[in-house]
Design a protein around this motif. Sequence first.
Motif, PDB file in Angstrom:
ATOM      1  N   ALA A  22       0.853  -1.189   0.000  1.00  0.00           N
ATOM      2  CA  ALA A  22       0.000   0.000   0.000  1.00  0.00           C
ATOM      3  C   ALA A  22       0.886   1.235   0.000  1.00  0.00           C
ATOM      4  N   ALA A  23       0.420   2.270  -0.653  1.00  0.00           N
ATOM      5  CA  ALA A  23       1.173   3.511  -0.673  1.00  0.00           C
ATOM      6  C   ALA A  23       1.218   4.089   0.737  1.00  0.00           C
ATOM      7  N   GLU A  24       2.403   4.513   1.145  1.00  0.00           N
ATOM      8  CA  GLU A  24       2.562   5.096   2.472  1.00  0.00           C
ATOM      9  C   GLU A  24       1.844   6.433   2.524  1.00  0.00           C
ATOM     10  N   PRO A  25       1.053   6.666   3.559  1.00  0.00           N
ATOM     11  CA  PRO A  25       0.360   7.951   3.652  1.00  0.00           C
ATOM     12  C   PRO A  25       1.363   9.082   3.853  1.00  0.00           C
ATOM     13  N   PRO A  89      10.134  19.824  16.217  1.00  0.00           N
ATOM     14  CA  PRO A  89       9.332  18.597  16.100  1.00  0.00           C
ATOM     15  C   PRO A  89       7.918  18.954  15.655  1.00  0.00           C
ATOM     16  N   LEU A  90       7.425  18.217  14.665  1.00  0.00           N
ATOM     17  CA  LEU A  90       6.088  18.456  14.111  1.00  0.00           C
ATOM     18  C   LEU A  90       5.388  17.131  13.874  1.00  0.00           C
ATOM     19  N   THR A  91       4.072  17.191  13.774  1.00  0.00           N
ATOM     20  CA  THR A  91       3.280  16.012  13.423  1.00  0.00           C
ATOM     21  C   THR A  91       2.628  16.258  12.068  1.00  0.00           C
ATOM     22  N   VAL A  92       2.926  15.377  11.124  1.00  0.00           N
ATOM     23  CA  VAL A  92       2.388  15.471   9.767  1.00  0.00           C
ATOM     24  C   VAL A  92       1.186  14.539   9.656  1.00  0.00           C
ATOM     25  N   ALA A  93       0.057  15.089   9.232  1.00  0.00           N
ATOM     26  CA  ALA A  93      -1.151  14.283   9.033  1.00  0.00           C
ATOM     27  C   ALA A  93      -1.237  13.850   7.571  1.00  0.00           C
ATOM     28  N   ALA A  94      -1.612  12.612   7.340  1.00  0.00           N
ATOM     29  CA  ALA A  94      -1.731  12.086   5.984  1.00  0.00           C
ATOM     30  C   ALA A  94      -2.726  12.900   5.174  1.00  0.00           C
ATOM     31  N   GLY A  95      -2.309  13.302   3.974  1.00  0.00           N
ATOM     32  CA  GLY A  95      -3.183  14.015   3.060  1.00  0.00           C
ATOM     33  C   GLY A  95      -3.428  15.468   3.436  1.00  0.00           C
TER      34      GLY A  95
END
Length: 108
Positions: A22-25, A89-95
């Motif tokens: 599956a493609a990684e988000p 430091p950051l949090t990346v949300a898919a899409g």
Amino acid sequence: MSSSRFTALLCFFASLLAVAPAAEPTGFITGRVQNTDTGQYVNNARVSVRGTNLVALTDETGTFRLSSLPAGEVILEIFFTGLDPLRAPLTVAAGQTLERDFELSSAS
């Protein structure tokens, strides 16, 4: 082609699709880098994602955009010669696109 051969081939190709990775988000980070000592936006600051080869340089308006970042926790490293480097430091949300501006200064 016989019906049983056709069915066997169809099952084979279907099994290939079932095990395809599956493609990684992924997500995006965009923002600007400013020199707090001068108030000017920084051209050609390096913005990179620690532990990857993902790098962007800011343009003449201090703007950068990083794409195809793995979803989850990342550490951005912002560097410009003559100014103190910054780690964020950051949090990346898919899409999603995370917008974040950074300020660099000189300790001396």
